[in-house]
Design an enzyme around this catalytic site. Sequence first.
Site, short mmCIF file in Angstrom:
data_model
loop_
_atom_site.label_atom_id
_atom_site.label_comp_id
_atom_site.label_asym_id
_atom_site.label_seq_id
_atom_site.Cartn_x
_atom_site.Cartn_y
_atom_site.Cartn_z
N GLU A 12 3.74 78.28 5.64
CA GLU A 12 2.89 77.80 4.60
C GLU A 12 2.15 76.68 4.98
OE1 GLU A 12 2.02 79.78 2.34
OE2 GLU A 12 3.75 81.06 2.04
N ARG A 58 5.77 90.46 6.92
CA ARG A 58 4.82 89.94 5.65
C ARG A 58 5.53 89.76 4.23
NH1 ARG A 58 -1.16 90.52 2.86
NH2 ARG A 58 -1.24 88.23 2.08
N SER A 98 13.05 73.43 -3.06
CA SER A 98 14.33 73.03 -2.83
C SER A 98 14.40 71.27 -2.86
CB SER A 98 15.19 73.24 -1.40
OG SER A 98 15.99 72.60 -0.95
N CYS A 140 7.09 84.57 6.57
CA CYS A 140 7.21 85.83 7.07
C CYS A 140 8.21 85.77 8.27
CB CYS A 140 5.80 86.38 7.68
SG CYS A 140 4.59 86.31 6.50
N ILE A 189 2.67 85.76 -0.30
CA ILE A 189 2.52 84.57 -0.99
C ILE A 189 1.09 83.90 -1.49
CG2 ILE A 189 3.45 82.11 -1.42
CD1 ILE A 189 5.86 84.24 -1.35
#
Length: 615
Positions: A75, A47, A373, A2, A50
Site C-alpha cells: 500500500e 490480489r 500493528s 498482494c 483493499i
Amino acid sequence: MCGIAGFCGSFEPSLLDAMNAVQAHRGPDDAGVWHDAANGVGLAHRRLSIIDLSPAGHQPMWDAGRRALICFNGEVFNYRELRAELERDGFAFVGHSDTEVVLNLYLRDGATALSRLNGMFGLAIWDTRERTLLLARDGMGVKPLYLAQTPRGMLFASELKALLCAPEVSRDIDPLALRHHLTYLWCPAPRSLLAGVRKLEPGQMLMLRDGRVVRDERFFRLPQESGRPAATTMLHDADMAVTAVREGVRTAVTRQMVADVEVGAFLSGGLDSSAVAAFARERMAGRRLQCFSIDLDARDAADEGMTADLPYARKVARHLDVDLHVVRAGPELADELATMLYHLDEPQADPAPLNVLMIARLAREHGIKVLLSGAGGDDLFSGYRRHAALSHERYWAWWPQRLRRWIAAGAGRLPASSVFGRRVGKALRHADRDADARLAGYFEWLEPDAADALLAPGLRSAVAGNADPLLTSLRMVADGVPPLERMLYLECRHFLADHNLNYTDKMSMAAGVEVRVPLLDPDLVALAARIPVHFKQHGHEGKWIFKRAMEGLLPRDVIHRPKTGFGVPLRAWLRGPLRELMQDTLSAASLRDRGWFDPKAVHALMERNHAGQID
C-alpha cells in the site's frame, strides 16, 4: 496487499501460473498474468483487494498509454496527495487505486519516484520504452521480495516458495546463512537459507535488462547512515519532544487508516499496540474499532519471564471502548508448527509467528482484511532489554581488557535455569569485545564458535573466516552516532526487516490479512532520529519519551507495565509437548541423513540445555 512474481529471461509462460498458484493465499480476490515472449518478460499477480475494489484495480496493470506495466504488492498511504499532483500535470486515471498512482508517478519521474512513496511495498515495473524491469522493496522492509539469478535469467517473487516452481533454482543450502540462523535465529539480508536465492534489501532497487542487473541502488537510507541530525533540528526540549511524538504517531496512524474495507487492530495491551489502537479509535467516525488478541496458557509464563497480556488488553479495550476478540491457545498451538514452517519459507527460530497466524485467522473470520500493528515502537524508541543493558555499559566499559575478560567469563557461568541468570549472562557475556562487536553480540542467541561447532565438518570449513554481517552493516553508520542509535540502526536494518516484519507478513498473508505498521511511517522514523538518546532510554526506563507522549490517553499501568515478549512458553514446550518431536527430528540418524550438523555436538548441546547449564 498482494503477491507478485515474475521473470526477466527465457522462461516458459506456464511458470507464471505455477508461481501464482503457490502464492494464492496472498491474494484470494483476483489473479492475473502477462507475458511478452519477444522481450522475455513475465509478470504474475494475486490480489487481496483493499483500495479500489473494482476491476479497475486488476493487475498486472497498464497505464492509459500502455507505456509501462506494474505488479504491486503493498500500500502507498500518500497516494491521494500524489494523485492530485499528477492530475495537475495532466495524467489521466482509469480507477482509484494507489497502484495506478505509483505507475503514473514512475512514468513522470522514473526510478526517483520510489523516494516519494510513503508506504510498504514490493513492486515490479516493466518499461516498454527502455525495455527494462524495475524491482524495488520499501525502505523499512515491511514487504519481502525474493530473487533468484539463474543461467536463464532473473526470477522474483513475494515468497521464496514461488521461486522453487522453477527447476533452475538451486535447492543447495548456503552454509553461511545456516550459521546465521543458528547465531541470530534469523538470517540477515541479502542471504537466504538457499544458496540460489537472495532477498532484496530494504530500500533497494534493481533495474534489469535481458535477464541481468544493469542498475543496483539504494533509494532509502535510515537516518543513522547520514549521521546525527544537526543540533538545530534535535528536539532537546522534553515538552516539545513529547508533543512531536504524540502528534507524529497520531498522524502516522491516521495516514494508514485509508482503505475501502474495514480496518482492525492488534491489541496485546502493551504500549505500542495500545497507542495505535487509541489513535485508530479517534478516526472511526462513530464505528466501533475491532481489536484482536491472543490468550496463551500462562502456567509457564514465569519460566519465560513473561507477564500475561490479556488482562492489560481488556483494560485498554474498556478504556477505549473498542471491541476485543480473543483467540485462546494452549499447548495445542504447537500442532500448527508445520503450517507455520510452510508459510515462513525461511527458518525463524521463534514461535511468535504462531500468534500472528492465530490472530489473523480470527480477524478474517470477523470480516477484517486489514490489521494495524504496533511493531516498531521498541526499535525506534528503545524498548528492548538489550537497550537497557547497553546503557549500563558506562559503569564497566572503561575497565581494562583483562578485567572485562574476567566479567565475560563469569557471565558464562551464570545459571541458565533462572530468568535473572539468563538476562545478566546475556548482557555481560561479550564484555571483552570492542564497542561495535558488543553491539552485534547483543543480537546473538548462540556464540558464533558454538554455532560453528554444531555444523558438519564440511560446512564448518565453508564458513570459516567470514565477517559478522551485523558488523558489516554498522560500517554504514556515520561516525559520531551514539551507541544506542547504532543499536537501533541494527534493530531496524535487520531485526525488524529480517525477523519481525518477515514473519508478520508471511503469517498474516497466510490467512488473507494485510498488516500495516504505522510506527514505521517514514516521517515518524525521521522524527525518532531527532529525539536525543536520553529521552529514549532514560536511566533504567526504556521508551521514556513514548510513554510520556501517551500519558492521559491510556491507563497509567498499561503505559508503565513490565516489558513482555510477543511469544509462547517455548521452554515449557520443549520439556513437554515438543520434546518427542525435538528428539525425533534431532536424532543421530536424522542428523546424519541430512548431513548438515554434527550429531555429537547437537546432542551435547541438548543435554546441557536440559541440565539448565545453557539456554
